[in-house]
Design an enzyme around this catalytic site. Structure first.
Site, PDB file in Angstrom:
ATOM      1  N   ASP A  13       0.818  -1.222   0.000  1.00 29.64           N
ATOM      2  CA  ASP A  13       0.000   0.000   0.000  1.00 29.64           C
ATOM      3  C   ASP A  13       0.847   1.266   0.000  1.00 29.64           C
ATOM      4  OD1 ASP A  13      -2.279  -1.665   0.304  1.00 29.64           O
ATOM      5  OD2 ASP A  13      -1.881  -1.770   2.449  1.00 29.64           O
ATOM      6  N   LYS A  16       2.368   2.258  -5.073  1.00 24.73           N
ATOM      7  CA  LYS A  16       3.093   1.781  -6.263  1.00 24.73           C
ATOM      8  C   LYS A  16       2.323   2.057  -7.546  1.00 24.73           C
ATOM      9  CE  LYS A  16       3.152  -2.331  -4.504  1.00 24.73           C
ATOM     10  NZ  LYS A  16       2.750  -2.036  -3.122  1.00 24.73           N
ATOM     11  N   GLY A  40      -4.224  -4.011  -4.422  1.00 25.17           N
ATOM     12  CA  GLY A  40      -5.171  -2.994  -4.886  1.00 25.17           C
ATOM     13  C   GLY A  40      -4.409  -1.740  -5.240  1.00 25.17           C
ATOM     14  N   HIS A  41      -4.542  -1.294  -6.469  1.00 28.44           N
ATOM     15  CA  HIS A  41      -3.861  -0.062  -6.890  1.00 28.44           C
ATOM     16  C   HIS A  41      -4.932   0.969  -7.189  1.00 28.44           C
ATOM     17  CE1 HIS A  41      -0.274  -2.313  -7.221  1.00 28.44           C
ATOM     18  NE2 HIS A  41      -0.506  -2.840  -8.389  1.00 28.44           N
ATOM     19  N   GLN A 223       2.101  -5.833  -3.218  1.00 25.88           N
ATOM     20  CA  GLN A 223       2.452  -5.931  -1.783  1.00 25.88           C
ATOM     21  C   GLN A 223       3.789  -5.219  -1.525  1.00 25.88           C
ATOM     22  OE1 GLN A 223       1.451  -9.325  -3.218  1.00 25.88           O
ATOM     23  NE2 GLN A 223      -0.546  -8.416  -2.962  1.00 25.88           N
TER      24      GLN A 223
HETATM   25  P1  IMP Z   1      -2.738 -12.716   1.644  1.00 22.98           P
HETATM   26  O1  IMP Z   1      -1.791 -12.146   0.652  1.00 22.98           O
HETATM   27  O2  IMP Z   1      -4.183 -12.418   1.319  1.00 22.98           O
HETATM   28  O3  IMP Z   1      -2.491 -14.169   1.914  1.00 22.98           O
HETATM   29  O4  IMP Z   1      -2.469 -11.970   3.051  1.00 22.98           O
HETATM   30  C1  IMP Z   1      -1.264 -12.138   3.779  1.00 22.98           C
HETATM   31  C2  IMP Z   1      -0.863 -10.827   4.451  1.00 22.98           C
HETATM   32  O5  IMP Z   1      -0.485  -9.892   3.454  1.00 22.98           O
HETATM   33  C3  IMP Z   1      -1.980 -10.145   5.248  1.00 22.98           C
HETATM   34  O6  IMP Z   1      -1.411  -9.491   6.364  1.00 22.98           O
HETATM   35  C4  IMP Z   1      -2.531  -9.121   4.279  1.00 22.98           C
HETATM   36  O7  IMP Z   1      -3.139  -8.036   4.935  1.00 22.98           O
HETATM   37  C5  IMP Z   1      -1.256  -8.701   3.565  1.00 22.98           C
HETATM   38  N1  IMP Z   1      -1.490  -8.194   2.211  1.00 22.98           N
HETATM   39  C6  IMP Z   1      -1.760  -8.913   1.111  1.00 22.98           C
HETATM   40  N2  IMP Z   1      -1.880  -8.115   0.053  1.00 22.98           N
HETATM   41  C7  IMP Z   1      -1.653  -6.865   0.489  1.00 22.98           C
HETATM   42  C8  IMP Z   1      -1.605  -5.600  -0.173  1.00 22.98           C
HETATM   43  O8  IMP Z   1      -1.757  -5.467  -1.374  1.00 22.98           O
HETATM   44  N3  IMP Z   1      -1.340  -4.549   0.646  1.00 22.98           N
HETATM   45  C9  IMP Z   1      -1.109  -4.668   1.970  1.00 22.98           C
HETATM   46  N4  IMP Z   1      -1.132  -5.818   2.608  1.00 22.98           N
HETATM   47  C10 IMP Z   1      -1.408  -6.915   1.869  1.00 22.98           C
END
Ligand code: IMP
Length: 433
Positions: A13, A16, A40-41, A223
Site C-alpha cells: 500500500d 506503487k 489494490g492499486h 504488496q
Molecule cells: P494474503 O496475501 O491475502 O495471503 O495476506 C497475507 C498478508 O499480506 C496479510 O497481512 C494481508 O493483509 C497482507 N497483504 C496482502 N496483500 C496486500 C496488499 O496489497 N497490501 C497490503 N497488505 C497486503
C-alpha cells in the site's frame, strides 16, 4: 535493455500504482510479476478514480503492452469483472496479455483461505481471504490449474478433479458439504477460457522482444518487501515474493535484464493484518495519519495500522532489492506534525542495540524502535511541483531519509492526484536513446 522494477519497500500500500502510472508514460510495456487480487492499486486520472486488483497500472495507456506474468495468481472471475468495468468506462483493453503459465485461483482456494484463518483464531494472519496462499500452495504441490488449462475442457476437468478431492476432506471440518461441484466449476472456468482466450499469450517472450529491441519494460510488484514469503516478517507475510529478484521468475527474464529498481515507500508507515510493526502508533498521531492518509485497504476496506517511518526496515528493503531510487509518497500527510520521528535502530528486550533488521522472529516481535527527531513542517504541500517549493524542513526530512538508507529520492508524492508529485533532480528518461 532498459528493464525497470518497481517494488513496495514497506508492508504494501505504498502507492506503487501511482508511481508505476507516472513512469509507465515513458515505458513500452508493463508487467505484473507476483501476487493476485490481494493487491489494490488506486490511480486518479483527471479526477476519475480507477481501482485495479489484477490488471497492471499501465492499462490506461492504449499504446503500451500490459501483461499479467506467470508469477501472478489469477481469479478469472475478478479479472473478467475488472475488464468489464474498464470497457464500460471506455478504456481500450486490447493491449492486455495474460501469461498462459499463470496459476488460477479456484473457488476452493478462497474457501480454504477463509477456513485456515478461522482455524488459526487469535493467531490468524489477517489475510485478504482471496485464496492467495492456497493457490500458491497448489502451485508448489503441482496441483495447480493454469491459464492454459482453460482452453481444453477435458484437461481442465481432469485437473480440477485431481486438485479438488483433497480439498473436500480439508474443508469438511468447516463445512459439512462444501459446495464444490466438478461439473459446474469446469463449465464456469471453461467459459472464462473462451472469453479470455484473445488475451492469453507467451508473456515472457513478449518481454524479451521488447527488451531485446531496447524498449523499456516496467516490472510492477504488488504488496511490499516486508510481506515477502522468504524475507518478510514470516509467517505474517503473503505467499509470494514481492522483492525485485522475483521479477525474474515471475515474468521470465534474467537478472541482467534489470537496469533499475525503484522502491516505493510512504513518508510514514502502514501495515494491514497481523504481525510485528516496531514503529506502530496507537495514539492520536497514528489516528491522524489514518484519517489524513485515508488508510483503508483498497481490497478489503480494513483500517490500516499506522506508524512512523522505519529506516531500519527501509534500509533492509534497499539492500534486499538493490534499490537504485526511492519514491516517497504521501509526504503531505505529515504536515503539521512536529517533531517528526524516524526509527534509526531497534532496542531488543535484552537492551541490545540493533542496527540491522533482525532475522529472528522473536527478536523482531519484542524490538522497540529508537527514534531520531526531525523538525516538522506545516502548510499545504499539494501545490508543490518542484523541490524548491517544499518547505525547508520537508526537504531536510527527505535528505535525512535518503542519506540514511543510501539511495536517492527521485519522486515525492504530495497529494492523491497524478499531478501532485515533485520530481527530484532530473526526470528519468526511460526510453532508449
Ligand atoms: P494474503 O496475501 O491475502 O495471503 O495476506 C497475507 C498478508 O499480506 C496479510 O497481512 C494481508 O493483509 C497482507 N497483504 C496482502 N496483500 C496486500 C496488499 O496489497 N497490501 C497490503 N497488505 C497486503
Amino acid at each position: 535493455m532498459p528493464g525497470l522494477v518497481i517494488v513496495g519497500a514497506q508492508w504494501g500500500d505504498e502507492g506503487k500504482g501511482k508511481v508505476t502510472d507516472l513512469l509507465a508514460e515513458r515505458a513500452d510495456m508493463i508487467v505484473r510479476f507476483q501476487g493476485g487480487n490481494n493487491a489494490g492499486h488506486t490511480i486518479i486520472r483527471d479526477g476519475e478514480t480507477f481501482k485495479f486488483h489484477l490488471i497492471p497500472s499501465g492499462i490506461l495507456y492504449p499504446d503500451k503492452v500490459c501483461a499479467i506474468g506467470n508469477g501472478v495468481v489469477i481469479d478469472p472471475r475478478v479479472l473478467w469483472q475488472e475488464l468489464d468495468e474498464l470497457r464500460r468506462r471506455r478504456v481500450d483493453v486490447s493491449s492486455l496479455r495474460i501469461s498462459a503459465n499463470a496459476h488460477l485461483i479456484m473457488p476452493y482456494h478462497v474457501m480454504l483461505d477463509t477456513a485456515g484463518e478461522a482455524k488459526l483464531g487469535k493467531l490468524s494472519i489477517g489475510t485478504t481471504r482471496r485464496g492467495i496462499g492456497p493457490c500458491y500452495a497448489d502451485k508448489a504441490s503441482r496441483l495447480g490449474i493454469r491459464v492454459q488449462d482453460l482452453l481444453d475442457e477435458k484437461i481442465l476437468r481432469k485437473k480440477i478433479m485431481a486438485a479438488m478431492e483433497p480439498k473436500r476432506s480439508a474443508l469438511r471440518p468447516y463445512e459439512k458439504d462444501p459446495a464444490l461441484d466438478l461439473h459446474a466449476m469446469t463449465e464456469e472456468y471453461s467459459s472464462y477460457g473462451h472469453r479470455l482466450e484473445p488475451y492469453i499469450a507467451d508473456t515472457a517472450h513478449l518481454c524479451w522482444t521488447e527488451l531485446d529491441a531496447g524498449r523499456t519494460v516496467i516490472f510492477e510488484g504488488a504488496q511490499g518487501t516486508l510481506l515477502d514469503l522468504d524475507h518478510g516478517t514470516y509467517p505474517f507475510v503473503t505467499s509470494s515474493n514481492p522483492v525485485a529478484g522475483a521479477a525474474c521468475v515471475g515474468a521470465g527474464i534474467g537478472p541482467s535484464d534489470i537496469d533499475e529498481v525503484w522502491g516505493v515507500a510512504k513518508a510514514y508507515a502502514t501495515r494491514v493484518g497481523a504481525g510485528p510493526f516496531p514503529t506502530e502508533l496507537e495514539d492520536e498521531t497514528g489516528r491522524l495519519m489514518l484519517e489524513r492518509g485515508h488508510e483503508f485497504g483498497t481490497t478489503t476496506g480494513r483500517e490500516r495500522r499506522t506508524g512512523w517511518l522505519d529506516l531500519v526496515a527501509l534500509r533492509y528493503a534497499v539492500r534486499l532489492n538493490t534499490l537504485t531510487a526511492l519514491a516517497i509518497t504521501k509526504l503531505d500527510v505529515l504536515a503539521g506534525l512536529d517533531p517528526l520521528k524516524v526509527a534509526v535502530r531497534y532496542r531488543s528486550s535484552e537492551g541490545a542495540a540493533l542496527e540491522e533488521f533482525p532475522y529472528h522472529q522473536s527478536i523482531l516481535h519484542s524490538a522497540e524502535a529508537e527514534y531520531k527527531e526531525l523538525p516538522g513542517f506545516s502548510g499545504e504541500l499539494g501545490e508543490c511541483r518542484d523541490e524548491s517549493d517544499l518547505p525547508p524542513q520537508a526537504r531536510d526530512y527527505l535528505r535525512f531519509v535518503s542519506e540514511f538508507v543510501g539511495v536517492p529520492i527521485r519522486l515525492v508524492g504530495v497529494g492523491p492526484d497524478r499531478e501532485q508529485v515533485v520530481w527530484m533532480g532530473e526526470r528519468p528518461a526511460l526510453k532508449a536513446a
